[in-house]
Scaffold this motif. Structure first.
Motif, PDB file in Angstrom:
ATOM      1  N   HIS A 122       0.837  -1.203   0.000  1.00  0.00           N
ATOM      2  CA  HIS A 122       0.000   0.000   0.000  1.00  0.00           C
ATOM      3  C   HIS A 122       0.873   1.255   0.000  1.00  0.00           C
ATOM      4  N   ALA A 123       1.920   1.275   0.837  1.00  0.00           N
ATOM      5  CA  ALA A 123       2.802   2.437   0.909  1.00  0.00           C
ATOM      6  C   ALA A 123       3.539   2.639  -0.416  1.00  0.00           C
ATOM      7  N   ARG A 182       2.632   1.698  -3.459  1.00  0.00           N
ATOM      8  CA  ARG A 182       1.724   2.164  -4.511  1.00  0.00           C
ATOM      9  C   ARG A 182       1.287   3.600  -4.278  1.00  0.00           C
ATOM     10  N   ASP A 183       1.114   3.965  -3.030  1.00  0.00           N
ATOM     11  CA  ASP A 183       0.733   5.340  -2.731  1.00  0.00           C
ATOM     12  C   ASP A 183       1.845   6.293  -3.168  1.00  0.00           C
ATOM     13  N   SER A 184       3.102   5.908  -2.934  1.00  0.00           N
ATOM     14  CA  SER A 184       4.229   6.741  -3.350  1.00  0.00           C
ATOM     15  C   SER A 184       4.266   6.880  -4.870  1.00  0.00           C
ATOM     16  N   GLU A 191       1.775   6.529  -7.016  1.00  0.00           N
ATOM     17  CA  GLU A 191       0.643   7.323  -7.502  1.00  0.00           C
ATOM     18  C   GLU A 191       0.825   8.805  -7.204  1.00  0.00           C
ATOM     19  N   SER A 192       1.570   9.115  -6.125  1.00  0.00           N
ATOM     20  CA  SER A 192       1.779  10.519  -5.776  1.00  0.00           C
ATOM     21  C   SER A 192       2.690  11.242  -6.755  1.00  0.00           C
TER      22      SER A 192
END
Length: 231
Positions: A163-164, A166-168, A170-171
């Motif tokens: 999750h971390a 993918r969040d990075s 996508e950011s």
């Protein structure tokens, strides 16, 4: 004149082959690496052989330094032998840089569905943390990534790490589409979602008809070995 019929018991199949190169390991006589690939091409579905070759030339391969060029050279020596055609077809579909069977199946699905060939495990630097992230199958031009979620991601710690990551990604502008083994078997939902993502990014995308009806079933089935050439 045929030789004696061999039997090793119920549910056991004996395959007779031309004697090939062997190696010795802890007192056992085994088929050499290249003979083993030929034997796999005779017994496994096409995609399974591609998975084996992807692993051989990948970062976790058992023979560091072996690349696809080396594999092609070794396979050429089998010309005329049973299984050569099937093995050569698998080599053509293999790629370097692959880290899991799920990544191989994802790439093959994308190509057969009409999407461009992605880059395997594209490294992307996270500007906030300085960490090197990797995208399983990446389309760098449109910042679209495809990620295969295997069972290894089900654990709490693994899920949080993913999750971390993918969040990075996508950011910093990446759009990620995810699929599982169920999507490999029945790919219509995932492929339709990926098509929408391509169109939103201004990229050309294959028509829906490529994976609807009977074509969807064909995409979800394993690819069989090529038939032997007629003699």
């Amino acid at each position: 004149m045929q030789g004696p019929r061999l039997s090793a018991g119920q549910n056991v199949t004996i395959h007779r082959m031309v004697p090939g190169a062997t190696v010795s390991w802890r007192g056992l006589v085994l088929s050499s690496l290249w003979e083993t690939l030929l034997e796999l091409a005779l017994t496994l579905d096409h995609d399974e052989v591609v998975i084996a070759i992807d692993h051989l030339v990948g970062p976790a391969g058992c023979r560091p330094g072996v690349d696809l060029a080396r594999v092609r050279t070794e396979v050429a020596a089998f010309a005329g032998r049973r299984g050569h055609r099937a093995l050569l077809a698998a080599v053509d579909d293999a790629r370097e840089g692959v880290e899991s069977p799920g990544e191989t199946r994802t790439r093959l699905l994308l190509i057969r569905a009409g999407f461009p060939e992605p880059t395997c495990n594209l490294p992307v630097w996270d500007p906030d943390t300085g960490q090197l992230r990797r995208i399983d199958a990446a389309y760098d031009r449109w910042r679209i990534g495809v990620e295969y979620d295997g069972d290894v991601h089900r654990g709490k710690g693994a899920w949080r790490g993913e999750h971390a990551r993918r969040d990075s990604l996508e950011s910093i502008g990446w759009t990620l589409r995810r699929l599982t083994a169920d999507d490999i078997r029945e790919p219509a939902r995932f492929l339709t979602a990926l098509r929408r993502t391509f169109i939103a990014a201004g990229a050309s995308a294959p028509p829906l008809s490529t994976w609807t009806g009977s074509t969807a079933q064909a995409l979800g089935r394993p690819r069989n070995r090529p038939r032997p050439a007629a003699r």
